[in-house]
Design an enzyme around this catalytic site. Structure first.
Site, PDB file in Angstrom:
ATOM      1  N   HIS A   1       0.639  -1.495  -0.138  1.00 29.81           N
ATOM      2  CA  HIS A   1      -0.256   0.476   0.024  1.00 29.81           C
ATOM      3  C   HIS A   1       0.321   1.464  -0.290  1.00 29.81           C
ATOM      4  CE1 HIS A   1      -3.618   2.164   0.830  1.00 29.81           C
ATOM      5  NE2 HIS A   1      -2.942   2.581   1.520  1.00 29.81           N
TER       6      HIS A   1
ATOM      7  N   ASP B   1       2.256   3.061   3.063  1.00 30.30           N
ATOM      8  CA  ASP B   1       1.051   4.687   2.970  1.00 30.30           C
ATOM      9  C   ASP B   1       2.009   5.645   2.403  1.00 30.30           C
ATOM     10  OD1 ASP B   1      -1.285   5.101   2.995  1.00 30.30           O
ATOM     11  OD2 ASP B   1      -1.764   4.374   5.632  1.00 30.30           O
TER      12      ASP B   1
ATOM     13  N   HIS C   1     -11.964   3.847  -3.117  1.00 30.85           N
ATOM     14  CA  HIS C   1     -11.517   4.807  -2.492  1.00 30.85           C
ATOM     15  C   HIS C   1     -11.468   4.093  -1.301  1.00 30.85           C
ATOM     16  CE1 HIS C   1     -10.046   7.893   0.065  1.00 30.85           C
ATOM     17  NE2 HIS C   1      -9.114   7.899  -0.224  1.00 30.85           N
TER      18      HIS C   1
ATOM     19  N   GLU D   1     -10.296   2.788   8.548  1.00 31.43           N
ATOM     20  CA  GLU D   1      -9.532   3.281   8.619  1.00 31.43           C
ATOM     21  C   GLU D   1      -9.956   4.475  10.505  1.00 31.43           C
ATOM     22  OE1 GLU D   1      -5.823   5.757   7.615  1.00 31.43           O
ATOM     23  OE2 GLU D   1      -7.361   5.968   6.211  1.00 31.43           O
TER      24      GLU D   1
ATOM     25  N   HIS E   1      -6.036  -1.193   5.995  1.00 30.61           N
ATOM     26  CA  HIS E   1      -5.862  -0.515   7.214  1.00 30.61           C
ATOM     27  C   HIS E   1      -6.886  -1.766   8.660  1.00 30.61           C
ATOM     28  CE1 HIS E   1      -3.877   2.512   6.351  1.00 30.61           C
ATOM     29  NE2 HIS E   1      -4.746   3.190   5.411  1.00 30.61           N
TER      30      HIS E   1
END
Length: 446
Positions: A60, A319, A204, A234, A268
């Site tokens: 990610h 991330d 997303h 998240e 997440h």
């Protein structure tokens, strides 16, 4: 005959560390043979001293977030205040400066032993939302940047259509949006895989893709047997808004629209109910943990252990690139769990390395990577065992040393498809990675 032979002083073979391994690479860039018990390098072999492990998979990434490093560490705030700073950088991206930034970021990843990146890509259009002459100019820039940095990429082209449940995109988000999932699918279908690049899909988040359009994205990925990733739970604010809008959790909403499954990875997966965990595990939907970012943004500690026990494979990502260090991410997943549970030893070093290698590559659509075995892609990295961090332990404890003591700074070699991309800590394609990062970041700060 092998095209090239490497002699690995010590090799992690998934379950243990083996001394003296000869690894042959074929003309196809795959491992053609593996021989243990090679006490000395065969004639002509390239010598890799230290511990060689399969190439690390960064499952990610948002490459442009690298420009936020240290800037967002000033002061306090939440994920939502951090997001406003992120929007400012996103507005300054062009295909040209994004190529330069991503090339430098991916070169930094190669220096950290990463051979494959999952790029969760959502900056598609010009500011204001006008498509470029090539509607995929930004995605193509990322694919070419990975090639220039010598690593593989799975471009997870992201549907991002709304600011929230029932809300149109805000001005910052206009360049993220294709308007509808159908328009997203038409655009992304023009992207073609190549030798170093796969094309996957991403949602997303449930707040950014209306519920009645989730199935379109899922169907696109299903038809192509492509990876599908999604930011999931998240933030508690997202969970609360989803419950208010749909009367169910984000996980349940995704399940209802056919998004979950073995080629899907939730990123997440932080704030989940017991039922959510059962749904993710029961569908073998993966979990990508990004502990450094989750700590940096004060998101919380996700239930990684419970998810894995329920049947959700674990992978790791950097991330927002507060740091780029998959060994740190592996270590952090275990240590965060220790803090929460006040017990030790939730994962072995072997299990943590598997999350950083084989399971990460599988999440990116490359089940043929992440293992040192015949037929696998010849992607591997060597970690020094003689630095101030790693010196001392017996080599047979190399997995433990790699996960619990080493850092990205201890990576000595990175090989992709049998080709040296990093040799003795120096990138072979990008001469001055630090300089490239500095100039590229300056260009996008505006």
């Amino acid at each position: 005959m092998p095209l090239k032979t490497y002699w690995l002083e010590h090799a992690w073979l998934g379950t243990h560390v083996e001394p003296g391994v000869a690894l042959d690479v074929g003309a196809d860039g795959r491992i053609a043979g593996l021989r243990t018990g090679a006490d000395a390098p065969p004639p002509g072999a390239e010598v890799l001293r230290g511990l060689t492990v399969p190439g690390l998979a960064n499952a990610h990434s948002h490459a442009f977030h690298r420009a936020l490093r240290s800037v967002v560490q000033v002061g306090s705030g939440t994920f939502w205040t951090w997001r406003e700073v992120m929007y400012g950088v996103a507005q300054n991206l062009t295909p040209e400066n994004y190529f330069a930034l991503a090339r430098a970021v991916y070169a930094e990843m190669a220096l950290a032993g990463i051979t494959d990146v999952g790029e969760f890509h959502y900056v598609h259009h010009a500011p204001g939302g006008t498509p470029y002459a090539d509607p995929n100019a930004m995605g193509e820039a990322l694919i070419e940047a990975a090639a220039a940095a010598g690593i593989r990429i799975t471009l997870l082209d992201t549907a991002y259509l709304a600011a929230g449940f029932g809300e149109a995109p805000n001005p910052h988000q206009l360049r993220f949006s294709d308007g509808t999932a159908e328009a997203w699918a038409e655009r992304v279908s023009a992207l073609k895989p190549r030798e170093h690049a796969l094309v996957g899909a991403a949602i997303h988040s449930v707040r950014a893709v209306p519920a009645d359009q989730l199935a379109t994205v899922a169907a696109w990925a299903q038809e192509r047997r492509a990876p599908l990733h999604v930011h999931l739970s998240e933030q508690t604010a997202e969970n609360d808004a989803c419950l208010a809008a749909h009367g169910r959790t984000p996980t349940q909403l995704l399940a209802d629209h056919g998004v979950l499954g073995p080629r899907t990875t939730g990123v997440h997966n932080t704030h989940l109910t017991d039922a959510d965990i059962a749904l993710l595990g029961g569908t073998t939907t993966g979990t990508c943990m990004c502990p450094t970012t989750e700590r940096d943004l004060a998101d919380g500690i996700g239930p990684a252990g419970r998810l894995q026990r329920a049947g959700s494979p674990l992978s790791l990502g950097s991330d927002s690139h507060a740091v780029i260090d998959l060994l740190e991410e592996a270590r952090a997943m275990e240590l965060d769990e220790r803090l929460r549970s006040r017990t030790r030893g939730h994962w072995t070093a072997n299990a943590l390395l598997t999350a950083a290698t084989a399971d990460g590559h599988a999440a990116l659509g490359r089940p043929d990577a992440g293992r040192l075995e015949t037929g696998a892609l010849a992607d591997f990295t060597t970690i020094a065992l003689d630095t101030v961090r790693t010196a001392g332990p017996l080599p047979r404890l190399g997995a433990e040393t790699a996960v619990f003591a080493a850092s990205a700074a201890d990576v000595r070699h990175t090989v992709v498809g049998g080709r040296h991309v990093v040799r003795d800590g120096v990138h072979t394609l990008v001469g001055d990675v630090a300089g490239a990062l500095a100039s590229a970041i300056a260009a996008v700060r505006g």
